[in-house]
Structure formats: structure tokens, C-alpha cells
Design a protein around this motif. Sequence first.
Motif, PDB file in Angstrom:
ATOM      1  N   SER A   6       0.762  -1.199   0.041  1.00  0.00           N
ATOM      2  CA  SER A   6      -0.050  -0.122   0.195  1.00  0.00           C
ATOM      3  C   SER A   6       0.951   1.247   0.069  1.00  0.00           C
ATOM      4  CB  SER A   6      -0.857   0.032   1.287  1.00  0.00           C
ATOM      5  OG  SER A   6      -1.525   1.433   1.334  1.00  0.00           O
ATOM      6  N   ASP A   7       0.420   2.270  -0.846  1.00  0.00           N
ATOM      7  CA  ASP A   7       1.077   3.476  -0.651  1.00  0.00           C
ATOM      8  C   ASP A   7       0.812   4.525   0.368  1.00  0.00           C
ATOM      9  OD1 ASP A   7       2.736   2.535  -2.766  1.00  0.00           O
ATOM     10  OD2 ASP A   7       1.393   3.312  -4.137  1.00  0.00           O
ATOM     11  N   GLU A   8      -0.375   4.221   1.104  1.00  0.00           N
ATOM     12  CA  GLU A   8      -1.127   4.886   1.933  1.00  0.00           C
ATOM     13  C   GLU A   8      -0.724   4.762   3.384  1.00  0.00           C
ATOM     14  OE1 GLU A   8      -3.230   7.341   1.243  1.00  0.00           O
ATOM     15  OE2 GLU A   8      -3.139   6.942  -0.882  1.00  0.00           O
ATOM     16  N   ALA A  70      -2.935 -10.380  -1.990  1.00  0.00           N
ATOM     17  CA  ALA A  70      -2.158  -9.391  -2.755  1.00  0.00           C
ATOM     18  C   ALA A  70      -0.635 -10.027  -3.126  1.00  0.00           C
ATOM     19  CB  ALA A  70      -2.089  -7.955  -1.701  1.00  0.00           C
ATOM     20  N   LYS A  71       0.029 -10.616  -2.113  1.00  0.00           N
ATOM     21  CA  LYS A  71       1.205 -11.201  -2.325  1.00  0.00           C
ATOM     22  C   LYS A  71       1.232 -12.040  -3.354  1.00  0.00           C
ATOM     23  CE  LYS A  71       4.779 -10.603  -0.253  1.00  0.00           C
ATOM     24  NZ  LYS A  71       5.803  -9.766  -0.790  1.00  0.00           N
ATOM     25  N   THR A  72       0.357 -13.035  -3.510  1.00  0.00           N
ATOM     26  CA  THR A  72       0.201 -14.050  -4.339  1.00  0.00           C
ATOM     27  C   THR A  72      -0.133 -13.772  -5.600  1.00  0.00           C
ATOM     28  OG1 THR A  72      -0.731 -15.611  -2.490  1.00  0.00           O
ATOM     29  CG2 THR A  72      -0.975 -16.450  -4.903  1.00  0.00           C
ATOM     30  N   TYR A  79      -5.508  -1.409  -3.995  1.00  0.00           N
ATOM     31  CA  TYR A  79      -6.424  -1.398  -5.542  1.00  0.00           C
ATOM     32  C   TYR A  79      -7.662  -2.381  -4.794  1.00  0.00           C
ATOM     33  CZ  TYR A  79      -8.220  -3.844  -9.475  1.00  0.00           C
ATOM     34  OH  TYR A  79      -8.967  -4.382 -10.389  1.00  0.00           O
ATOM     35  N   LEU A  80      -7.310  -3.481  -4.112  1.00  0.00           N
ATOM     36  CA  LEU A  80      -8.473  -4.415  -3.796  1.00  0.00           C
ATOM     37  C   LEU A  80      -9.443  -3.778  -2.856  1.00  0.00           C
ATOM     38  CD1 LEU A  80      -6.058  -7.475  -2.767  1.00  0.00           C
ATOM     39  CD2 LEU A  80      -7.637  -7.252  -4.631  1.00  0.00           C
ATOM     40  N   MET A  81      -8.819  -2.697  -1.971  1.00  0.00           N
ATOM     41  CA  MET A  81      -9.777  -2.040  -1.329  1.00  0.00           C
ATOM     42  C   MET A  81     -10.608  -0.798  -1.725  1.00  0.00           C
ATOM     43  SD  MET A  81      -7.584  -2.498   2.238  1.00  0.00           S
ATOM     44  CE  MET A  81      -8.770  -1.844   3.388  1.00  0.00           C
ATOM     45  N   GLY A  82     -10.308  -0.692  -3.035  1.00  0.00           N
ATOM     46  CA  GLY A  82     -10.906   0.495  -3.869  1.00  0.00           C
ATOM     47  C   GLY A  82     -10.325   1.832  -3.458  1.00  0.00           C
ATOM     48  N   GLU A  87      -3.739  -1.359 -10.230  1.00  0.00           N
ATOM     49  CA  GLU A  87      -3.481  -2.812  -9.696  1.00  0.00           C
ATOM     50  C   GLU A  87      -2.193  -3.079  -9.151  1.00  0.00           C
ATOM     51  OE1 GLU A  87      -4.917  -6.206 -11.797  1.00  0.00           O
ATOM     52  OE2 GLU A  87      -6.422  -5.024 -12.646  1.00  0.00           O
ATOM     53  N   LYS A  88      -1.118  -2.401  -9.793  1.00  0.00           N
ATOM     54  CA  LYS A  88       0.139  -2.672  -9.437  1.00  0.00           C
ATOM     55  C   LYS A  88       0.602  -2.066  -8.368  1.00  0.00           C
ATOM     56  CE  LYS A  88       0.251  -5.565 -12.782  1.00  0.00           C
ATOM     57  NZ  LYS A  88      -0.051  -6.900 -12.575  1.00  0.00           N
TER      58      LYS A  88
END
Length: 95
Positions: A6-8, A70-72, A79-82, A87-88
Motif C-alpha cells: 500500500s502507498d497510503e 495481494a502477495k500471491t 487496489y483491492l480495497m478500492g 492494480e500494481k
Amino acid sequence: YITGLSDEKGKKMRNYDKEILPKRLKKIRIQNKLSQEKMGYTLGKMSQIKLSRYENGVTNIPFSTLYLFAKTFNVSIDYLMGRTDNEKIKTTIKK
């Protein structure tokens, strides 16, 4: 943020779109041409029923499972959390 997925910095998991997360979990599974059963096995012998509940938003996904997902599949948790449509996982090198 600490995991690098995550970048946040400082965002808590409870701040996510409860409608987008299940859709994106399913989207990634379909993109990888996996059944729920095979996806569950890939994520550590998770049952198809449990994965179905995550994909349909019936059950909240634990952070440990979200991290594994996310790792897999090399996608960002944001991205997954909106929180983003990218995606990357961004990688930044600080000098």
C-alpha cells in the motif's frame, strides 16, 4: 504501508469500499482462470465456501488473508480495497 502493498501511510483497513473489495477479489480470480476451489487451494487450502463468502461480501476478509491474496497475485491492497484503480504495487526507492 508497512507490508509494501500500500502507498497510503496510516490508513486503517476499516476505511475501504465494502462493495468494490468483493468484486475485485472475484475479478482477479477470473483473470487468473481459477475456480474458487483452485483459488482457495492457492491461498493455503482455504475452502471454496469461505472464498465465496469473501467474493459475495457476506464475510469480511481478514487482513492476513487480504495480504496473502495481494502477495500471491501481485496486486496492491489499495487496489483491492478500492482506494486506487491502479492494480500494481508502486515501488519507490528513497535515497
